[in-house]
Design a protein around this motif. Structure first.
Motif, PDB file in Angstrom:
ATOM      1  N   PHE B 358       0.850  -1.190   0.000  1.00 14.10           N
ATOM      2  CA  PHE B 358       0.000   0.000   0.000  1.00 14.10           C
ATOM      3  C   PHE B 358       0.886   1.240   0.000  1.00 14.10           C
ATOM      4  N   THR B 359       0.278   2.396  -0.180  1.00 15.10           N
ATOM      5  CA  THR B 359       1.044   3.628  -0.072  1.00 15.10           C
ATOM      6  C   THR B 359       0.703   4.290   1.257  1.00 15.10           C
ATOM      7  N   SER B 360       1.709   4.952   1.822  1.00 12.51           N
ATOM      8  CA  SER B 360       1.482   5.641   3.086  1.00 12.51           C
ATOM      9  C   SER B 360       2.232   6.960   3.085  1.00 12.51           C
ATOM     10  N   THR B 361       1.621   7.957   3.717  1.00 11.90           N
ATOM     11  CA  THR B 361       2.283   9.252   3.850  1.00 11.90           C
ATOM     12  C   THR B 361       2.868   9.415   5.242  1.00 11.90           C
ATOM     13  N   ARG B 362       3.058   8.284   5.976  1.00 15.11           N
ATOM     14  CA  ARG B 362       3.527   8.393   7.365  1.00 15.11           C
ATOM     15  C   ARG B 362       4.900   9.035   7.467  1.00 15.11           C
ATOM     16  N   ASN B 363       5.712   8.943   6.413  1.00 13.42           N
ATOM     17  CA  ASN B 363       7.033   9.589   6.445  1.00 13.42           C
ATOM     18  C   ASN B 363       7.059  10.840   5.582  1.00 13.42           C
ATOM     19  N   GLY B 364       5.914  11.418   5.303  1.00 14.39           N
ATOM     20  CA  GLY B 364       5.901  12.612   4.476  1.00 14.39           C
ATOM     21  C   GLY B 364       5.317  12.303   3.118  1.00 14.39           C
ATOM     22  N   ASP B 365       6.197  12.116   2.125  1.00  9.56           N
ATOM     23  CA  ASP B 365       5.720  11.842   0.775  1.00  9.56           C
ATOM     24  C   ASP B 365       5.048  10.469   0.725  1.00  9.56           C
TER      25      ASP B 365
END
Lengths: 245, 399, 266
Positions: B358-365
Motif C-alpha cells: 500500500f502507499t502511506s504518507t507516514r514519512n511525508g511523501d
C-alpha cells in the motif's frame, strides 16, 4: 460312577455359569458404552472461557463509523522492544566463546523487565494519553481498553459475566501501558447457591496487583445460583473466565 | 529462526555478496511473520568457526538461544562469479532439511537469498514464498506519471514506461508477463498492456472517454474494467484482445474499480449508487449485486484476496484520514489494518494472500509499504519519490 | 480452545474448524446449524420475490426523480421561459406514468429518464430573471460588429475561467453558472470553435475513482453548455482525475483549487 442326576446337575451348573458370565459381560459392555458415551459427550464439549473485559468510559461509537483499532499507536522513535537476549554492553564483543551455565535463563532487556515488574513505560503512556476523544460506553470504566462490549456468552454464562463485570475493576496503580497486557484465565467452581467454592487459575499474570485484585474479587463475590440442570456441572467441572481490562 | 552471518568459504573477510545474502535472508524471514528472526547479537555460536554441515554445528548453542530453525550460508565469490551454499536445519532434531547450491554472477546474491527464503517458507508453511515476486507502482515525475517495477523488497527498481505522459493504474496479467495500465499517450485515456521488461505498449481498448482499471480475470481470457463511453462510468468485461465488450452495470452513479474473486465467479467494485462510494460485489455476469460495506462513508479501491476470504479497501474515516481496511464479503465484518500513521491507501494483496502492499504518507511523501494481512509488521520498501497505486505481481515463473 | 465447563461460546475458529458443539448444551452455534437450511430457503424466497419486485422499484425511483426535476423546473419558473422544453418534459413524464401503470416497466423507466433530462434542461435554461434580455459583460464587444479577431480574444479570455466544484461533487455551483452562460453565448456566436472540458480532482481519494469523478465534472459542464444552446458535438470532455493538480499543497485551499474544470480550445 457318575449318575445321570449328577451329570444333569453339572450341566445345569455350567449353564448357570454361562448365563451369569453372559449377564456380566453384557452389563459391562452396556455400562462401558454408556460411560464411553458420557465421556465422549464431555470430550465433545469444546468450550471457550467467557471473556470479562472492561469497556472504556467514553461516548458510544457510532456503528455506522469504521472501526478503530484498540491498541494505541506505537510511540514515535520507540526503542526496539524485542526481547534482547544479551545484556547491552557495547564494549563486549558480540560473541561469547564460553557457553553460559545451562540453568541460567537468557537475561531480558530493560523494556521486558520493566514490563514484568509492572513499571510504567513513559513512551507508551504518553502515546495513550495522546489518544484524544476516547470512545467506549457511557457506563464504561475509565480504565477499560475495549471500545465495544463483546460478549458471546449466553444464558447462565452471560449472567455470570455480568455479575463479574459489574464488580470488576483494575487497580488504579497499574499504569495504562501495562493494562493492555493484563490477562488471566480462571476456572470457577460454583455451588448450588451461587457461592464460589474454589477457583483455579489456568493462566496467571506476573503483575501482583492485578492478580491480588482478582483473587480478592473472587473471594468475596457471590454468583447467581446456577439453573438445576447445570448445577452438577458447575460444581464439578466449573466455568472458565478470562479477565482482561 | 536464527540467521548467522553468511561466511566466505575462502576464509577471507566477508564479501559484499555474503553481507547482502545475510541481510536479505533476515529481512525475508522477518516479513514472513511466522518465522521470527532472533537478534543476531544473542547468538552464542562463533559465526566464523565451524562448517556448514550438520556434524560441525554445536546444537546446544542454538537450543539455548531459543532457535528452532537455523539457516547457514557459505559464499564463494570472485570478481565475476558467485556460488552460494545455503542450508536450513531443524534445531530440535539437528537434521538438515534443505540444502541448495546456487551459482551465478555477483549481482545474483539477492536473488539467491530470496530463492532460498522461498524454499524455507514453503517447507515450513506449505505456502509458496513470495520473495521473488515484484511490485509495479506509479511514480510521479516532473512531466507526468511513469510505471516502475521493483522486487517486492524494493530493490532493482526501474521505469518501464518513459513517454512523459500520464501512465497510471497498473495491474498484472495473470501470467506475470504483462502489465495493463491506462495512459494518455494518445490523448484519450486508453487501456494498454506493456511487457514487464518494458517495450512498446500494446493498445488493448480505446473507447471514447475513460478506459481504466483493467483487471485480468483468473482465467486470463478477459478483463474487467471501467469505461465512460456510454456517458457514465460503468463496469464492462472485454476479451484480452479488445473484442467481446459486455456491459455489467447500469447505474446513474459512478461504478468503478472492479476486482475479481479468485474463482472468477464474482467481482468486487466501487459504486456510489447510494450517494457515498461503497464496496459492492456482483456475479461475474453483472447479476446479484450486493453491498458489502455498511460502515464508513467513503470506501474505495477493493482488492480481493487470492485466498478469497477478504477484500482489502481504502476508506476515509470520520477524522478525514484514509486507512486500509479489510471486509469479509460473506460476514461483512470490517477490520482496520492501519491507524494514526498518515494516510494509507490503495492496498494490493501478495499472491499468497498473507501480505498487502500500500502507499502511506507516514514519512511525508507517499511511499510504498508492505504489511501482514492483519496490519502488523509494516515495512517501507523502495526508494524516495512519490508513488501511488502499487500492484503486487502474481507468482512469477522463473527458469 | 479449552475443554471444561459446559458452556459453549461460539467463536469463529470453532466454526471454521468444524467443531460441533453437542446438542443439549445451550449454545447458539448448535442452533444456528439447525437453522441453516431454513435460512437458505428463506433466502431463496427472498431472491425470487426481489427478482419480480426489483424492476418495479427502479421504475418508481426514476419516476420520482423525474417528478422532482419537474418540481425544480417549475420552481425556477421554467414553465414561463423555456416553454418548449418544459412542455416536452411534462408530456414525457405523463407518458412514463402511463407506461408504469400499464406495467411496461422498462419503457416507463426510459421515458422517466427522458422526462428528467428534459426537466433538468428546462430548469437550466431558466436562470432567475429569464424574462430579461441577456446583459453582455462589459469587456464583451458590441454584438453585431464583432470581428473574428476580437471574437477570438473574447473566447480566449472566457475560456480562461475555471469552474470549481464541491468535495466529491460534480454539480455546477451557483457561482459558476453565469460564467458558463457567457461561454455558451460566445460559442454559439463562433460555431467553428471546438472546445474540450478537462475535469480535475483534489488528491484525496483513489486515483481511479477520481478519474471518474473528474469525468463527471467535465460532463456536467458540457451538459450545462449544451443546455444553453451549444452544439454537443462542439464540446469534448476528458478527465485527468488527480493527476494534474495546480496546487500540490494539502490545505483545504489547495484542494479547492484542484477541484475544477478547465476549458481548452481544441
Amino acid at each position: 460312577m457318575e449318575t445321570a442326576r449328577q451329570r444333569q446337575s453339572r450341566a445345569n451348573r455350567g449353564f448357570i455359569w454361562a448365563v451369569a458370565l453372559s449377564i456380566l459381560v453384557h452389563a459391562g459392555g452396556i455400562g462401558g458404552a454408556v460411560y464411553a458415551q458420557k465421556y465422549a459427550d464431555r470430550g465433545a464439549k469444546v468450550v471457550t472461557s467467557i471473556p470479562v473485559q472492561l469497556v472504556r468510559l467514553g461516548k458510544k461509537r457510532d456503528p455506522k463509523l469504521l472501526p478503530r483499532r484498540i491498541a494505541p499507536p506505537p510511540a514515535p522513535k520507540a526503542p526496539d522492544k524485542t526481547i534482547d537476549l544479551t545484556p547491552d554492553d557495547p564494549k563486549k564483543p558480540p560473541k561469547k566463546p564460553e557457553p553460559r551455565p545451562p540453568e541460567r535463563a537468557p537475561t531480558l532487556s530493560s523494556a521486558a523487565e520493566r514490563l514484568l515488574a509492572g513499571q510504567a513505560d513513559p513512551d507508551l503512556d504518553q502515546a495513550m494519553q495522546n489518544l484524544d476523544d476516547p470512545e467506549g460506553d457511557p457506563n464504561g470504566d475509565p480504565m477499560g481498553n475495549a471500545t465495544e462490549a463483546i460478549n458471546p456468552a449466553s444464558g447462565y454464562a452471560l449472567e455470570v459475566s455480568r455479575v463479574l463485570k459489574a464488580n470488576y475493576a483494575v487497580p488504579d496503580l497499574i499504569p495504562p501501558s501495562q493494562r493492555r497486557f493484563l490477562e488471566a484465565e480462571v476456572v470457577l467452581f460454583v455451588e448450588r447457591d451461587g457461592t464460589i467454592s474454589r477457583f483455579e487459575f489456568i493462566r496467571r499474570h506476573p503483575n501482583a496487583l492485578f492478580m491480588g485484585a482478582l483473587e480478592a474479587l473472587l473471594g468475596r463475590i457471590r454468583l447467581p445460583p446456577p439453573p438445576p440442570n447445570l448445577a452438577a456441572d458447575m460444581r464439578d467441572t466449573g466455568i472458565g473466565v478470562v479477565f482482561k481490562p | 529462526m536464527a540467521v548467522p552471518d553468511a561466511r566466505d568459504m575462502g576464509g577471507g573477510p566477508p564479501s559484499a555478496a555474503a553481507g547482502e545474502i545475510t541481510s536479505v535472508l533476515r529481512w525475508d524471514f522477518d516479513v514472513a511473520a511466522a518465522l521470527k528472526v532472533l537478534n543476531p547479537k544473542g547468538y552464542l555460536a562463533d559465526p566464523t568457526k565451524g562448517g556448514l554441515a550438520a556434524a560441525s554445528i554445536k546444537w546446544s548453542d542454538w537450543v539455548s538461544v531459543g532457535a528452532e530453525g537455523l539457516v547457514q550460508a557459505g559464499v564463494t565469490a570472485t570478481s565475476n562469479s558467485l556460488r552460494a551454499d545455503m542450508r536450513f536445519y531443524d534445531v530440535g532434531t539437528g537434521r538438515q532439511v534443505i540444502q541448495k547450491t546456487y551459482e551465478g554472477r555477483p549481482e545474483d546474491a539477492r536473488a539467491f537469498a530470496h530463492a532460498f527464503a522461498d524454499e524455507v517458507v514453503y517447507q515450513l508453511t506449505g505456502t509458496k514464498g513470495i520473495f521473488r515476486t515484484q511490485i509495479c507502482a506509479v511514480k510521479r515525475t516532473r512531466t507526468g506519471r511513469e510505471l516502475w517495477v521493483m522486487d517486492m523488497d524494493g530493490s532493482n527498481a526501474r521505469a518501464i514506461t518513459n513517454n512523459g505522459s500520464i501512465n497510471i493504474l497498473p495491474s498484472w496479467s495473470r501470467n506475470g508477463r504483462e502489465i495493463y495500465f491506462t495512459s494518455y499517450i494518445r490523448h484519450n485515456p486508453n487501456l494498454y498492456a506493456i511487457p514487464v521488461g518494458g517495450g512498446k505498449p500494446r493498445l488493448v481498448l480505446g473507447e471514447t472517454g475513460l478506459n481504466t482499471g483493467g483487471q485480468e480475470a483468473p482465467s486470463g481470457d478477459r478483463l474487467a474494467l471501467t469505461l465512460s463511453r456510454d456517458g457514465n462510468s460503468e463496469i464492462y468485461t472485454v476479451a484480452t484482445n479488445g473484442s467481446h465488450l459486455k456491459r455489467l452495470t447500469k447505474e446513474w452513479a459512478i461504478d468503478s474499480s472492479p476486482s475479481w474473486s479468485p474463482d472468477g465467479r464474482q467481482i468486487a467494485f466501487v459504486s456510489a449508487r447510494f450517494g457515498d462510494p461503497h464496496i459492492f460485489v456482483m456475479n461475474a455476469d453483472g447479476s446479484n449485486v450486493r453491498r458489502v460495506t455498511d460502515r464508513g462513508t467513503y470506501n474505495q479501491t477493493p482488492d480481493w484476496s487470492p485466498k478469497g476470504d477478504l477484500i482489502a479497501f481504502t476508506a476515509r474515516d470520520e477524522r478525514n484520514v484514509f486507512d486500509i481496511f479489510t471486509v469479509n464479503p460473506t460476514t461483512k465484518e470490517i477490520r482496520r489494518l492501519t491507524q494514526d500513521q498518515g494516510n494509507n491507501e490503495e492496498p494490493s494483496f501478495s499472491p499468497d494472500g498473507n501480505h498487502i502492499v500500500f502507499t502511506s504518507t507516514r514519512n511525508g511523501d507517499s511511499h510504498i509499504f508492505i504489511m501482514a494481512v492483519d496490519g502488523s509488521n509494516p515495512k517501507r520498501i523502495g526508494r524516495s519519490g512519490a508513488f501511488s497505486t502499487p500492484a503486487w505481481s502474481p507468482y512469477i515463473l522463473t527458469p | 480452545m479449552r475443554k471444561f465447563g459446559i458452556f459453549t461460546i461460539r467463536t469463529e475458529t470453532q466454526d471454521a474448524l468444524g467443531r460441533r458443539p453437542i446438542a443439549g448444551s445451550f449454545s447458539f452455534a448448535a442452533r444456528s446449524f439447525a437453522a441453516r437450511p431454513r435460512a437458505a430457503l428463506l433466502l431463496a424466497v427472498m431472491v425470487c420475490t426481489s427478482l419480480t419486485g426489483c424492476s418495479k422499484n427502479t421504475a418508481d425511483l426514476e419516476l420520482d426523480a423525474a417528478r422532482k426535476a419537474m418540481d425544480k423546473a417549475s420552481a425556477q419558473k421554467a414553465s414561463d421561459c423555456a416553454t418548449a422544453t418544459y412542455k416536452a418534459a411534462e408530456t414525457a413524464l405523463n407518458e412514463a406514468q402511463k407506461l408504469a401503470a400499464d406495467g411496461k416497466i422498462d419503457e416507463a423507466k426510459a421515458k422517466a429518464m427522458e422526462a428528467e433530462t428534459l426537466a433538468d434542461q428546462a430548469a437550466l435554461a431558466s436562470p432567475p430573471g429569464c424574462d430579461e434580455p441577456k446583459v453582455a459583460t462589459p469587456d464583451e464587444p458590441a454584438q453585431p460588429e464583432t470581428t473574428d479577431a476580437s471574437m477570438n480574444l473574447s473566447i480566449e479570455s472566457a475560456l480562461k475561467n475555471v469552474i470549481y466544484f464541491d468535495y466529491n461533487d460534480a454539480s455546477i455551483r451557483e457561482d459558476s453558472k453565469a460564467v458558463l452562460e457567457d461561454v455558451a453565448a460566445l460559442l454559439q456566436k463562433a460555431p467553428a470553435t471546438r472546445i474540450e472540458v478537462e475535469g480535475h480532482c483534489d488528491v484525496r481519494g483513489s486515483t481511479e475513482y477520481n478519474l471518474h469523478l473528474g469525468e463527471r465534472r467535465a460532463t456536467s459542464v458540457k451538459k450545462y453548455l449544451t443546455a444553453h444552446g451549444v452544439e454537443p458535438s462542439h464540446v469534448a470532455v476528458i478527465s485527468y482525475g488527480e493527476e494534474r493538480p495546480v496546487d500540490l499543497g494539502m490545505s483545504e485551499e489547495a484542494h479547492q483549487k484542484n477541484r475544477r474544470a478547465e476549458l481548452k480550445r481544441q
